[in-house]
Design a protein around this motif. Sequence first.
Motif, PDB file in Angstrom:
ATOM      1  N   PHE A 101       0.807  -1.214   0.000  1.00 31.50           N
ATOM      2  CA  PHE A 101       0.000   0.000   0.000  1.00 31.50           C
ATOM      3  C   PHE A 101       0.844   1.270   0.000  1.00 31.50           C
ATOM      4  CE2 PHE A 101      -2.271  -3.417   2.247  1.00 31.50           C
ATOM      5  CZ  PHE A 101      -3.371  -3.546   1.408  1.00 31.50           C
ATOM      6  N   MET A 102       2.002   1.203  -0.673  1.00 37.01           N
ATOM      7  CA  MET A 102       2.850   2.396  -0.720  1.00 37.01           C
ATOM      8  C   MET A 102       3.006   2.846  -2.174  1.00 37.01           C
ATOM      9  SD  MET A 102       4.616   4.716   0.716  1.00 37.01           S
ATOM     10  CE  MET A 102       4.500   4.136   2.418  1.00 37.01           C
ATOM     11  N   GLU A 109      10.376   0.388  11.210  1.00 32.14           N
ATOM     12  CA  GLU A 109       9.059   0.452  10.561  1.00 32.14           C
ATOM     13  C   GLU A 109       8.027  -0.306  11.400  1.00 32.14           C
ATOM     14  OE1 GLU A 109       7.752  -0.319   6.133  1.00 32.14           O
ATOM     15  OE2 GLU A 109       8.389  -2.232   6.989  1.00 32.14           O
ATOM     16  N   GLY A 139       4.477  -1.925  10.691  1.00 29.18           N
ATOM     17  CA  GLY A 139       3.567  -2.264   9.595  1.00 29.18           C
ATOM     18  C   GLY A 139       4.326  -2.754   8.379  1.00 29.18           C
ATOM     19  N   THR A 140       4.809  -3.992   8.480  1.00 27.83           N
ATOM     20  CA  THR A 140       5.600  -4.606   7.404  1.00 27.83           C
ATOM     21  C   THR A 140       4.725  -4.999   6.220  1.00 27.83           C
ATOM     22  OG1 THR A 140       6.826  -5.692   9.221  1.00 27.83           O
ATOM     23  CG2 THR A 140       7.312  -6.415   6.966  1.00 27.83           C
ATOM     24  N   TYR A 141       3.581  -5.641   6.545  1.00 26.08           N
ATOM     25  CA  TYR A 141       2.688  -6.274   5.559  1.00 26.08           C
ATOM     26  C   TYR A 141       3.552  -7.182   4.668  1.00 26.08           C
ATOM     27  CZ  TYR A 141      -1.373  -6.709   2.409  1.00 26.08           C
ATOM     28  OH  TYR A 141      -2.421  -7.172   1.647  1.00 26.08           O
ATOM     29  N   ARG A 189       6.648  -4.165   1.062  1.00 24.80           N
ATOM     30  CA  ARG A 189       6.815  -3.158  -0.006  1.00 24.80           C
ATOM     31  C   ARG A 189       7.598  -1.939   0.485  1.00 24.80           C
ATOM     32  NH1 ARG A 189       4.096  -1.781  -5.127  1.00 24.80           N
ATOM     33  NH2 ARG A 189       3.791   0.459  -5.220  1.00 24.80           N
ATOM     34  N   VAL A 243       8.403  -4.258  12.131  1.00 21.39           N
ATOM     35  CA  VAL A 243       7.563  -4.914  13.146  1.00 21.39           C
ATOM     36  C   VAL A 243       6.156  -5.132  12.598  1.00 21.39           C
ATOM     37  CG1 VAL A 243       6.593  -4.680  15.478  1.00 21.39           C
ATOM     38  CG2 VAL A 243       8.853  -3.692  14.966  1.00 21.39           C
ATOM     39  N   ASP A 244       5.644  -6.337  12.748  1.00 23.29           N
ATOM     40  CA  ASP A 244       4.265  -6.656  12.338  1.00 23.29           C
ATOM     41  C   ASP A 244       3.885  -7.981  12.990  1.00 23.29           C
ATOM     42  OD1 ASP A 244       1.868  -7.313  10.709  1.00 23.29           O
ATOM     43  OD2 ASP A 244       2.653  -5.845   9.287  1.00 23.29           O
ATOM     44  N   HIS A 245       2.626  -8.117  13.414  1.00 22.51           N
ATOM     45  CA  HIS A 245       2.202  -9.441  13.886  1.00 22.51           C
ATOM     46  C   HIS A 245       1.850 -10.353  12.712  1.00 22.51           C
ATOM     47  CE1 HIS A 245      -1.706  -7.738  13.172  1.00 22.51           C
ATOM     48  NE2 HIS A 245      -1.694  -6.985  14.259  1.00 22.51           N
ATOM     49  N   SER A 266      -4.353  -5.966   9.422  1.00 22.17           N
ATOM     50  CA  SER A 266      -5.152  -4.962  10.122  1.00 22.17           C
ATOM     51  C   SER A 266      -6.632  -5.286   9.946  1.00 22.17           C
ATOM     52  CB  SER A 266      -4.860  -3.575   9.537  1.00 22.17           C
ATOM     53  OG  SER A 266      -3.516  -3.230   9.747  1.00 22.17           O
ATOM     54  N   GLN A 311      -8.069  -5.527   6.517  1.00 25.00           N
ATOM     55  CA  GLN A 311      -7.497  -6.566   5.641  1.00 25.00           C
ATOM     56  C   GLN A 311      -8.080  -7.940   5.941  1.00 25.00           C
ATOM     57  OE1 GLN A 311      -3.457  -5.890   6.763  1.00 25.00           O
ATOM     58  NE2 GLN A 311      -3.273  -4.025   5.546  1.00 25.00           N
ATOM     59  N   GLY A 332       5.537  -9.542  15.908  1.00 23.81           N
ATOM     60  CA  GLY A 332       4.945  -9.285  17.211  1.00 23.81           C
ATOM     61  C   GLY A 332       4.076  -8.053  17.170  1.00 23.81           C
ATOM     62  N   SER A 340       3.054  -4.364  17.966  1.00 20.84           N
ATOM     63  CA  SER A 340       3.862  -3.152  18.073  1.00 20.84           C
ATOM     64  C   SER A 340       4.052  -2.649  19.514  1.00 20.84           C
ATOM     65  CB  SER A 340       3.233  -2.082  17.174  1.00 20.84           C
ATOM     66  OG  SER A 340       3.739  -0.820  17.450  1.00 20.84           O
ATOM     67  N   PRO A 341       2.994  -2.532  20.331  1.00 23.43           N
ATOM     68  CA  PRO A 341       3.227  -1.998  21.686  1.00 23.43           C
ATOM     69  C   PRO A 341       4.109  -2.912  22.536  1.00 23.43           C
ATOM     70  CG  PRO A 341       0.880  -1.980  21.135  1.00 23.43           C
ATOM     71  CD  PRO A 341       1.574  -2.787  20.081  1.00 23.43           C
TER      72      PRO A 341
HETATM   73  N1  SAH Z   1       3.925  -0.675   5.029  1.00 24.01           N
HETATM   74  C1  SAH Z   1       3.135  -1.607   4.252  1.00 24.01           C
HETATM   75  C2  SAH Z   1       1.659  -1.607   4.597  1.00 24.01           C
HETATM   76  C3  SAH Z   1       1.328  -1.915   6.036  1.00 24.01           C
HETATM   77  S1  SAH Z   1      -0.353  -2.405   6.243  1.00 24.01           S
HETATM   78  C4  SAH Z   1       3.340  -1.372   2.755  1.00 24.01           C
HETATM   79  O1  SAH Z   1       4.174  -0.579   2.351  1.00 24.01           O
HETATM   80  O2  SAH Z   1       2.669  -1.993   1.952  1.00 24.01           O
HETATM   81  C5  SAH Z   1      -0.492  -2.425   7.993  1.00 24.01           C
HETATM   82  C6  SAH Z   1       0.180  -3.603   8.669  1.00 24.01           C
HETATM   83  O3  SAH Z   1       0.177  -3.315  10.066  1.00 24.01           O
HETATM   84  C7  SAH Z   1      -0.518  -4.954   8.520  1.00 24.01           C
HETATM   85  O4  SAH Z   1       0.356  -5.892   7.948  1.00 24.01           O
HETATM   86  C8  SAH Z   1      -0.903  -5.357   9.952  1.00 24.01           C
HETATM   87  O5  SAH Z   1      -0.727  -6.741  10.250  1.00 24.01           O
HETATM   88  C9  SAH Z   1       0.045  -4.522  10.789  1.00 24.01           C
HETATM   89  N2  SAH Z   1      -0.454  -4.193  12.121  1.00 24.01           N
HETATM   90  C10 SAH Z   1      -1.642  -3.634  12.453  1.00 24.01           C
HETATM   91  N3  SAH Z   1      -1.722  -3.442  13.780  1.00 24.01           N
HETATM   92  C11 SAH Z   1      -0.555  -3.918  14.309  1.00 24.01           C
HETATM   93  C12 SAH Z   1      -0.024  -4.017  15.638  1.00 24.01           C
HETATM   94  N4  SAH Z   1      -0.723  -3.572  16.696  1.00 24.01           N
HETATM   95  N5  SAH Z   1       1.186  -4.556  15.804  1.00 24.01           N
HETATM   96  C13 SAH Z   1       1.905  -5.014  14.755  1.00 24.01           C
HETATM   97  N6  SAH Z   1       1.460  -4.944  13.473  1.00 24.01           N
HETATM   98  C14 SAH Z   1       0.246  -4.404  13.252  1.00 24.01           C
END
Ligand code: SAH
Length: 215
Positions: A18-19, A45, A47-49, A52, A71-73, A77, A80, A123, A125-126
């Motif tokens: 989504f970038m 970062e 929000g890895t998704y 991208r 970082v991303d679980h 979201s 999604q 994991g 984020s917080p």
């Molecule tokens: N940066 C990416 C888009 C990220 S989309 C790009 O360039 O395409 C948002 C991502 O945030 C999702 O993959 C989702 O799993 C993650 N996310 C949402 N809430 C989160 C949280 N509390 N901890 C970790 N990751 C989270």
Amino acid sequence: MATLDPSHRAAFEAAKGFMPLDEGLALHAAAGDAAARLPGLPLLEVGTYCGRSTILLAAAARAARTVAVTVDHHRGSEEQQPGWEYHDKELVDPEVGLMDTLPTFRRTLHAAGLEDDVIAVAGRSPQVAAVWGRPVALVFIDGGHTDEHATADYEGWAPHVAPDGLLVVHDVFPDPADGGQAPYRVYRRALDSGAFTEVSVTRSLRVLRRTGPGI
Ligand code: SAH
Ligand code: MG
């Protein structure tokens, strides 16, 4: 301004995510600037998704001989999840029936040739922010877009931005007609704190610099 290597640009354009390109190039420039000014500090970062935007931080990290942490679980979201606007059914793990973006992320980084420049943290984020123990040159907030998640990302990570480091927020829409307001509220809060000063605006990508102490 640092230029994005053509092979990294091609990998970025081929990656799911989504970038958009113009905002991505602004993110890459910010990352290159922060990494060059604050040698040795990592880029981070939320929000890895599928990796991208990670490509952009990784390319900047490589050029400055530092590292990008993402970082991303990897469960996606709210928007999604199945039945929601941004769901991609190719990203469901058929065995557990939940989203799993980690395998696609790994393929993205491999294709970009940037695996050695990234530390991926799977994991929430917080929780990761709470155990994180050092300053970072740049924090890029692009995780969950509810107020709960965006606020927790700001509160967890903004204090880790080094003096003169950058805070970058994506999906900032001052007009509610253009998108959700949580990232905008985080951006406003950062500016209103007095700790950050705006450096650049590229559509919804806002780059702020840490110029003061209080968050
Ligand atoms: N940066 C990416 C888009 C990220 S989309 C790009 O360039 O395409 C948002 C991502 O945030 C999702 O993959 C989702 O799993 C993650 N996310 C949402 N809430 C989160 C949280 N509390 N901890 C970790 N990751 C989270
Ligand atoms: Mg985004």
